[in-house]
Scaffold this active site. Structure first.
Site, PDB file in Angstrom:
ATOM      1  N   ASN A   7      31.815  47.766  44.395  1.00  0.00           N
ATOM      2  CA  ASN A   7      32.510  46.914  45.361  1.00  0.00           C
ATOM      3  C   ASN A   7      33.698  47.722  45.864  1.00  0.00           C
ATOM      4  OD1 ASN A   7      34.453  45.175  46.546  1.00  0.00           O
ATOM      5  ND2 ASN A   7      33.522  43.406  45.563  1.00  0.00           N
ATOM      6  N   GLU A  34      31.209  44.386  49.729  1.00  0.00           N
ATOM      7  CA  GLU A  34      32.468  44.095  50.430  1.00  0.00           C
ATOM      8  C   GLU A  34      32.866  45.261  51.343  1.00  0.00           C
ATOM      9  OE1 GLU A  34      35.724  41.142  49.379  1.00  0.00           O
ATOM     10  OE2 GLU A  34      35.384  42.190  47.487  1.00  0.00           O
ATOM     11  N   TYR A 109      25.935  40.764  46.746  1.00  0.00           N
ATOM     12  CA  TYR A 109      27.337  40.378  46.616  1.00  0.00           C
ATOM     13  C   TYR A 109      27.375  38.853  46.523  1.00  0.00           C
ATOM     14  CZ  TYR A 109      32.242  39.522  47.703  1.00  0.00           C
ATOM     15  OH  TYR A 109      33.541  39.083  47.658  1.00  0.00           O
ATOM     16  N   ASP A 152      27.993  43.294  42.882  1.00  0.00           N
ATOM     17  CA  ASP A 152      29.099  42.473  42.401  1.00  0.00           C
ATOM     18  C   ASP A 152      28.580  41.042  42.328  1.00  0.00           C
ATOM     19  OD1 ASP A 152      31.362  41.026  41.911  1.00  0.00           O
ATOM     20  OD2 ASP A 152      32.414  41.597  43.752  1.00  0.00           O
ATOM     21  N   ASN A 154      30.020  38.707  40.523  1.00  0.00           N
ATOM     22  CA  ASN A 154      31.195  37.841  40.397  1.00  0.00           C
ATOM     23  C   ASN A 154      31.135  36.885  39.214  1.00  0.00           C
ATOM     24  OD1 ASN A 154      33.528  38.179  42.085  1.00  0.00           O
ATOM     25  ND2 ASN A 154      32.167  37.929  43.848  1.00  0.00           N
ATOM     26  N   HIS A 255      37.651  46.836  41.828  1.00  0.00           N
ATOM     27  CA  HIS A 255      36.425  47.107  41.084  1.00  0.00           C
ATOM     28  C   HIS A 255      36.274  48.620  40.913  1.00  0.00           C
ATOM     29  CE1 HIS A 255      34.453  43.056  41.695  1.00  0.00           C
ATOM     30  NE2 HIS A 255      35.370  43.033  42.648  1.00  0.00           N
TER      31      HIS A 255
END
Length: 265
Positions: A7, A34, A109, A152, A154, A255
């Site tokens: 990321n 991102e 993502y 990612d 999350n 990250h």
């Protein structure tokens, strides 16, 4: 084959860091999340000399965005739904040719989910849970073979994926509803490649908040970035490395890159 997921938290802002990463680690494939750049403004000219001549990207202004750079030719795989009915550039899938058979590579993502872990009070959290439900349902119908999923996501699912399991149980990214949802997704037919190499008994982080002035001293990290593989690739994984030193680079992402060496043949 060396694959890195990262990321980057703004591709244009951190182009020098991407170049540094390529020079230091000589990856065959890099998956970015991102990227935060609309396709019309994607900085192709600045990337032509990276030694990764094949790339695909999907981006929007200021938010989200995914990209894949490769030494190998990439074939776009585009039969996936627009998750949650949003065209918010959170998933890119490609087929990569190998001597045995193609590898299907997913770059995800997952929505961060905001700050309040209640879908009735927080639309962002509701979006995150719906996203996880939809991806899980899709992969249940199509179990993965010769597949790698990175990104990612999350969510830090295990106790040692966060600096304090007890203190983060009510914090978005480590709540039970999120970790259970992520486990349902991975159980559609994936293996957590990072924890195959680094035991679950060991602390493992890939993200440290900008709020911590000395991230290394406080070490309040979370493992939000993941690499999953289908079982038929389990014996092919050679190494997994979390490049935590990248958190000390100038103007870093919050990250750090995660790198896998795998022999897909």
């Amino acid at each position: 084959m060396r694959i890195i997921t990262w990321n980057i938290n703004s591709l244009r802002l951190r182009l020098p860091l991407l170049r540094k990463l390529v020079e230091e680690e000589t990856p065959d494939i890099i998956c970015l999340q991102e990227t935060k750049v609309h396709d019309d403004l994607f900085p192709q000219h600045a990337l032509d000399d990276l030694g990764l001549p094949h790339y695909l990207y999907k981006g929007m202004k200021s938010y989200n965005g995914v990209a894949i750079f490769s030494r190998y030719p990439l074939e776009l795989v585009d039969h996936f739904p627009e998750w949650c009915g949003k065209k918010d550039c959170r998933h890119l899938a490609v087929s990569i040719g190998t001597p045995d058979a193609p590898i299907l590579l997913h770059n995800f993502y997952v929505p961060a989910g905001g700050d309040i872990p209640d879908p009735t009070e927080n639309e962002k959290f509701a979006h995150k849970l719906n996203f996880l439900k939809e991806t899980t349902n899709w992969f249940q119908k199509t179990p993965p073979t010769r597949s790698i999923l990175v990104g990612d996501l999350n969510i830090a699912p295990l106790e040692n994926d966060v600096w304090s399991h007890k203190q983060l149980l009510k914090i978005v990214s480590h709540t039970p509803v999120e970790t259970e949802s992520l486990n349902e997704w991975i159980n559609t037919g994936f293996i957590d490649a990072m924890r195959q190499i680094i035991p679950a008994s060991e602390k493992l982080y890939t993200w440290w908040s900008y709020r911590n002035k000395d991230w290394k001293k406080s070490n309040r990290g979370r493992r939000l970035d993941h690499i999953w593989i289908s079982p038929d690739l389990k014996e092919k994984v050679q190494n997994i490395t979390v490049l935590s030193h990248a958190r000390d680079w100038e103007t870093p992402s919050d990250h750090v890159p995660v790198m896998m060496d795998i022999n897909p043949s």
